[in-house]
Write an enzyme that holds these catalytic residues in place. Structure first.
Site, PDB file in Angstrom:
ATOM      1  N   GLY A  82      27.813   9.531  69.972  1.00 46.44           N
ATOM      2  CA  GLY A  82      27.858   8.502  71.002  1.00 46.44           C
ATOM      3  C   GLY A  82      26.518   7.792  71.101  1.00 46.44           C
ATOM      4  N   GLY A  83      25.683   8.248  72.023  1.00 49.07           N
ATOM      5  CA  GLY A  83      24.406   7.601  72.316  1.00 49.07           C
ATOM      6  C   GLY A  83      23.572   7.279  71.088  1.00 49.07           C
TER       7      GLY A  83
ATOM      8  N   GLU B  23      34.604  18.337  70.898  1.00 50.96           N
ATOM      9  CA  GLU B  23      33.525  17.788  71.722  1.00 50.96           C
ATOM     10  C   GLU B  23      33.496  18.507  73.061  1.00 50.96           C
ATOM     11  OE1 GLU B  23      32.406  13.527  70.586  1.00 50.96           O
ATOM     12  OE2 GLU B  23      34.227  13.374  71.777  1.00 50.96           O
TER      13      GLU B  23
ATOM     14  N   SER C  62      26.072  15.025  72.059  1.00 51.97           N
ATOM     15  CA  SER C  62      24.619  14.953  71.921  1.00 51.97           C
ATOM     16  C   SER C  62      24.104  15.225  70.508  1.00 51.97           C
ATOM     17  CB  SER C  62      23.931  15.861  72.936  1.00 51.97           C
ATOM     18  OG  SER C  62      24.245  15.440  74.263  1.00 51.97           O
TER      19      SER C  62
ATOM     20  N   TRP D 145      30.935   3.787  69.942  1.00 47.04           N
ATOM     21  CA  TRP D 145      30.055   2.884  70.711  1.00 47.04           C
ATOM     22  C   TRP D 145      30.447   2.789  72.179  1.00 47.04           C
ATOM     23  CZ3 TRP D 145      29.046  -1.933  67.028  1.00 47.04           C
ATOM     24  CH2 TRP D 145      28.436  -1.459  65.851  1.00 47.04           C
ATOM     25  N   LYS D 146      31.559   3.394  72.548  1.00 49.05           N
ATOM     26  CA  LYS D 146      32.016   3.394  73.941  1.00 49.05           C
ATOM     27  C   LYS D 146      32.020   1.969  74.518  1.00 49.05           C
ATOM     28  CE  LYS D 146      30.479   8.123  74.314  1.00 49.05           C
ATOM     29  NZ  LYS D 146      30.098   9.246  75.165  1.00 49.05           N
TER      30      LYS D 146
HETATM   31  P1  PGA Z   1      27.109  11.599  72.853  1.00 48.26           P
HETATM   32  O1  PGA Z   1      28.673  11.213  72.896  1.00 48.26           O
HETATM   33  O2  PGA Z   1      26.739  11.698  71.409  1.00 48.26           O
HETATM   34  O3  PGA Z   1      26.436  10.513  73.578  1.00 48.26           O
HETATM   35  O4  PGA Z   1      26.998  12.936  73.533  1.00 48.26           O
HETATM   36  C1  PGA Z   1      29.583  11.775  71.989  1.00 48.26           C
HETATM   37  C2  PGA Z   1      30.967  11.257  72.244  1.00 48.26           C
HETATM   38  O5  PGA Z   1      31.295  10.999  73.417  1.00 48.26           O
HETATM   39  O6  PGA Z   1      31.758  11.068  71.316  1.00 48.26           O
END
Ligand code: PGA
Length: 251
Positions: free
Chosen positions: A235-236, A168, A214, A11-12
């Protein structure tokens, strides 16, 4: 033994505690009854207490987005493994590209974090990945080898369930540009071979290697169909209950 797929939501620095409560409740509900795969979420530290409450009794795993190697001490801004255990975490993301590239975390520092997590019984999710320059310069495998060897220096692994690696590619994170399934498979296969050299083949064949960058409802199935892709770090798309639900239900 099969590697059990792991879908992880990072979730950052998103979600207030109130927003996290709602999202975690929806993810806990969506992951009910899934027994052939594991689901993990990594909310911001500040949301961990409420998320712990919401996911109690579910099979969701809780992770921290980073971890210190010391139990306590003068480490302003850091969070100790003991504090994370108290908040229900069983895993910790370590060496995420944003930590490496925005905050300057080095392989040596990341290695200390991995050691600290393991020492306190948390499963590290060691993130590795090349930048666009490195890929275009033909240095992808060299970079991955350096990050894996340095990140795992002096780390003893006897139980393959106690460590996770996440590939990643930096150019794919948050950019909407996903690695092709061939690029992901090639990198994952390389990392597994490397793990076999560092540990043993029997251990390496059981360590889960996640793909991140992504991942979304439209590409998760084809990524997950690759032999050495054992899960996703999202992430997103993990910030929407609807898209994350589709991702954890990958086919
Ligand atoms: P993202 O991020 O899915 O938004 O590209 C992945 C991550 O940073 O773990």
């Amino acid at each position: 033994m099969q590697r059990k797929p792991l879908i992880a939501g990072n979730w950052k620095m998103y979600t207030t505690a109130a927003e996290a409560r709602e999202l975690a409740a929806a993810v806990a509900e969506a992951s009910k009854g899934l027994s052939d795969r594991e689901v993990m979420i990594a909310p911001p530290y500040t949301a961990l207490p409420v998320v712990k409450e919401v996911v109690a009794g579910s099979n969701l795993k809780l992770a921290a987005q980073n971890i210190c190697w010391e139990e306590k001490g003068a480490f302003t801004g850091e969070i100790s493994p003991l504090m994370l255990l108290e908040l229900g975490c069983s895993m910790a993301i370590i060496g995420h590209s944003e930590r490496r590239h925005i905050f300057g975390e080095t392989d040596a520092l990341i290695n200390k974090r991995v050691a600290g997590a393991i020492k306190f019984g948390l499963v590290p999710v060691l993130c590795i990945g090349e930048t666009l320059d490195e890929r275009e310069g033909g240095r992808t495998m060299q970079v991955l080898e350096q990050q894996v060897r340095a990140g795992l220096a002096d780390i003893v692994v006897t139980d393959p369930a106690k460590i996770v690696v996440a590939y990643e590619p930096v150019w794919a994170i948050g950019t909407g540009k996903t690695a092709s399934e061939q690029q992901a498979q090639e990198a994952h296969h390389f990392v597994r071979d490397l793990l076999a050299k560092i540990y043993q083949k029997s251990i390496a064949s059981q360590i889960r290697i996640l793909y991140g960058g992504s991942v979304n409802p439209g590409n998760v199935d084809v990524l997950m169909s690759q032999e050495d892709v054992d899960g996703a770090l999202v992430g997103g798309a993990a910030l929407s209950a609807e898209s994350f639900t589709r991702i954890i239900n990958f086919k």
